[in-house]
Scaffold this active site. Structure first.
Site, short mmCIF file in Angstrom:
data_model
loop_
_atom_site.label_atom_id
_atom_site.label_comp_id
_atom_site.label_asym_id
_atom_site.label_seq_id
_atom_site.Cartn_x
_atom_site.Cartn_y
_atom_site.Cartn_z
N GLU A 1 -46.41 5.56 -10.64
CA GLU A 1 -44.95 5.75 -10.70
C GLU A 1 -44.55 5.47 -12.14
O GLU A 1 -44.64 4.33 -12.61
CB GLU A 1 -44.25 4.79 -9.74
CG GLU A 1 -44.62 5.05 -8.29
CD GLU A 1 -43.94 4.13 -7.30
OE1 GLU A 1 -43.33 3.13 -7.72
OE2 GLU A 1 -44.01 4.42 -6.10
N CYS B 1 -36.02 2.92 -14.58
CA CYS B 1 -36.71 4.20 -14.68
C CYS B 1 -35.93 5.35 -14.04
O CYS B 1 -36.03 6.49 -14.47
CB CYS B 1 -38.07 4.09 -13.99
SG CYS B 1 -37.95 3.51 -12.29
P1 NAD Z 1 -46.64 -0.40 -19.46
O1 NAD Z 1 -47.29 0.86 -19.04
O2 NAD Z 1 -46.70 -0.80 -20.88
O3 NAD Z 1 -47.24 -1.64 -18.64
C1 NAD Z 1 -47.24 -1.64 -17.23
C2 NAD Z 1 -48.34 -2.56 -16.74
O4 NAD Z 1 -49.60 -2.02 -17.11
C3 NAD Z 1 -48.30 -3.98 -17.32
O5 NAD Z 1 -48.61 -4.90 -16.30
C4 NAD Z 1 -49.41 -3.94 -18.36
O6 NAD Z 1 -49.95 -5.20 -18.60
C5 NAD Z 1 -50.40 -3.03 -17.69
N1 NAD Z 1 -51.37 -2.38 -18.59
C6 NAD Z 1 -51.20 -2.01 -19.88
N2 NAD Z 1 -52.33 -1.43 -20.35
C7 NAD Z 1 -53.23 -1.43 -19.34
C8 NAD Z 1 -54.55 -0.93 -19.20
N3 NAD Z 1 -55.20 -0.34 -20.21
N4 NAD Z 1 -55.16 -1.08 -18.01
C9 NAD Z 1 -54.53 -1.66 -16.97
N5 NAD Z 1 -53.26 -2.14 -17.04
C10 NAD Z 1 -52.62 -2.02 -18.21
O7 NAD Z 1 -45.13 -0.28 -18.96
P2 NAD Z 1 -43.94 -1.31 -19.18
O8 NAD Z 1 -43.47 -1.22 -20.60
O9 NAD Z 1 -44.31 -2.63 -18.61
O10 NAD Z 1 -42.83 -0.70 -18.20
C11 NAD Z 1 -41.91 0.26 -18.57
C12 NAD Z 1 -42.30 1.62 -18.02
O11 NAD Z 1 -42.41 1.55 -16.58
C13 NAD Z 1 -41.24 2.67 -18.28
O12 NAD Z 1 -41.85 3.87 -18.65
C14 NAD Z 1 -40.55 2.82 -16.94
O13 NAD Z 1 -39.87 4.04 -16.73
C15 NAD Z 1 -41.69 2.65 -16.00
N6 NAD Z 1 -41.23 2.32 -14.64
C16 NAD Z 1 -41.39 3.27 -13.67
C17 NAD Z 1 -40.93 3.01 -12.38
C18 NAD Z 1 -41.09 4.03 -11.26
O14 NAD Z 1 -40.92 3.66 -10.11
N7 NAD Z 1 -41.41 5.27 -11.56
C19 NAD Z 1 -40.32 1.79 -12.10
C20 NAD Z 1 -40.17 0.86 -13.12
C21 NAD Z 1 -40.64 1.14 -14.40
#
Ligand code: NAD
Length: 487
Positions: A257, A290
């Site tokens: 997501e 989001c």
């Molecule tokens: P991010 O992708 O930077 O991080 C998300 C998670 O992934 C964190 O827990 C991070 O530690 C982990 N992560 C990072 N690199 C990784 C890897 N290589 N392997 C495994 N895990 C890893 O996102 P963010 O900055 O925390 O969140 C913001 C983003 O989330 C925005 O794009 C937002 O739109 C999206 N979001 C989407 C929804 C939805 O339901 N579609 C809901 C909320 C947020």
């Protein structure tokens, strides 16, 4: 206003991992600060590594058979107890979540924390009430069965940690999969409280594991483990690409997501005041949502009238401390994220886009950014095409319905859309034409937990919600018995 410092220290929040039913520390830690006051250090949190990931997956794997054998009803009983405990602890969870990520305290107390309890109740009941599809065909009696799939890794972003972790944990656990949850490093604390409640509710050791740490370190190790049979991720498209590669190597099914760049389309035949109010409402949570409709697309003939009302409603916003009931716009999560949002606006300015309002930090000594409206020089402007994830909206007009749809579908994203119209035919037509996983007409953020949820294009892979999430967390089996062969 009560002192959150004292309250949060009264609410004991463990900074350690929770693995196999016990707290586990790491040799190294990372610092978590409060967006409410960046000088306020909340905790030094355990920084997991590949060994931590291995330990957590081992614990989940060992717990798998026992959790699966309880069946949906046995699991539902425990998940209902967990839901009740969440409802009994709303105040503590809301206080910690507010300190950790600055979501408005009042909405946490009134709605958001309770929604976590509803997530567990909803999925417990849905899994227990499953009616397998049965039919006869080609001389066989057929049944579709759901088999628990195995250990699941859940990875969540920082922007709604409590809501998203419970939304993703509940179907995995109800389906019979032990889970390893890795919360985001900027807001990891409410997950730790959930581990305590799960323990109290009688969730068996190893069934819910919480691993803290940095995404590229422990997160990457978790999603690469071949014993993991499901990965459910919410975050950015960039991270999803890394996770997808790791999942592909082990043929592990995963859902993602991801980000959004939703349109909010306003037709001249709509209740303009309601539309303008909802437009200004897209600044809620500092735009760190989001699903937000961040691209305002307004029919030319009502543009002046809409804008006048939109500015009036935006003027009513109150930037401030998330604990104050009068605050409607909270500080942003982290100085790095604030700088990222500033970068978008600076580049927009440099590229010839028009900053209609805002465009600055609210105060030098906090993490607030002013509600900002930008009229782009073209639909190709970066600020139209890329997710900002802050209180920054773009404003464009259209002459006819076809143009509105073309603009709505003109980014790589497809998570959500909002339409304002007074016409039923148009609601159906435009609702069908907007390419997104969810489209709201004359409303926003109303969520039925049984509905499919996810995104098109780079906004995601797969669908969660209701039976869609339970099917994802199960291996579906078709059992075929030759008719009359078993007596
Ligand atoms: P991010 O992708 O930077 O991080 C998300 C998670 O992934 C964190 O827990 C991070 O530690 C982990 N992560 C990072 N690199 C990784 C890897 N290589 N392997 C495994 N895990 C890893 O996102 P963010 O900055 O925390 O969140 C913001 C983003 O989330 C925005 O794009 C937002 O739109 C999206 N979001 C989407 C929804 C939805 O339901 N579609 C809901 C909320 C947020």
């Amino acid at each position: 206003m009560p002192s959150l410092r004292a309250e949060i220290s009264e609410i004991a929040v463990s900074p350690d991992h929770y693995i196999g039913g016990r707290r586990v520390a790491s040799d190294t830690t990372f610092e978590v600060r409060s967006p409410l006051d960046w000088d306020w250090k909340l905790a030094d949190v355990a920084r997991g590594d590949a060994l931590t990931a291995d330990e957590a997956v081992t614990a989940a794997n060992e717990a798998f058979d026992g959790w699966a054998a309880r069946g949906p009803e046995g699991r539902a009983e425990i998940l209902h107890r967990l839901a009740d405990l969440i409802d009994d602890n709303i105040e503590a969870i809301a206080t910690v979540e507010c300190a950790d990520m600055a979501m408005l305290l009042e909405s946490l107390q009134a709605r958001v924390v309770h929604r976590g309890a509803e997530n567990f109740r909803n999925y417990a009941d849905l899994a227990a009430g499953y009616t397998p599809r049965e039919w006869s065909s080609k001389g066989t009696n057929n049944t579709v069965q759901r088999m628990p799939a195995g250990p699941a890794v859940i990875i969540t972003p920082w922007n709604a940690p409590w809501l998203l972790s419970t939304w993703k944990l509940a179907p995995a656990l109800a389906a019979g999969n032990p889970v390893i949850l890795k919360p985001a490093e900027w807001s990891p604390l409410s997950a730790s409280l959930l581990a305590d409640l799960a323990d109290e509710a009688g969730v068996p050791p190893g069934v819910l594991n919480i691993v803290q740490g940095i995404g590229e370190e422990v997160g990457a190790a978790l999603v690469s483990d071949r014993r993991v049979r499901r990965i459910s991720f919410t975050g950015s498209p960039e991270t999803a690409r890394h996770i997808g590669i790791a999942a592909a190597k082990n043929i592990t099914p995963f859902t993602a997501e991801l980000g959004g760049k939703g349109p909010l389309i306003v037709f001249a035949d709509s209740d303009l005041e309601a539309a303008a109010k909802k437009g200004a409402g897209q600044y809620d949570d500092s735009g760190q949502v989001c699903l937000a409709g961040t691209r305002l697309l307004v029919e030319e003939s009502v543009s002046a009238e809409f804008l006048e009302m939109f500015h009036r409603f935006t003027d009513e916003h109150v930037l401030g401390d998330s604990r104050a009931p009068s605050t409607t716009i909270s500080p942003m999560i982290h100085p790095d994220h604030l700088a990222r949002v500033e970068g978008f606006v600076e580049r927009a300015r440099g590229a010839g886009d028009t900053i209609v309002r805002g465009g600055e930090r609210w105060k030098a000594d906090g993490l607030w950014y002013e509600p900002t409206l930008i009229e782009p020089a073209s639909n190709h402007s970066e600020v139209v095409q890329r997710e900002v994830f802050g209180p920054v909206l773009t404003y464009q007009t259209f002459a006819a319905e076809a143009e509105a749809i073309e603009l709505a579908n003109s980014t790589d994203y497809g998570l959500s859309g909002i339409v304002y119209t007074g016409s039923e035919e148009r609601a159906q037509r435009v609702g069908a034409a907007v390419r997104a996983g969810t489209v709201w007409v004359n409303t926003f953020l109303v969520r039925d937990l049984t509905a499919p949820f996810g995104g098109c294009r780079i906004s995601g892979i797969g669908r969660e919600g209701g039976d869609y999430a339970l099917d994802f967390h199960s291996d579906l089996k078709t059992l075929q018995i030759s008719e009359g062969s078993t007596g």
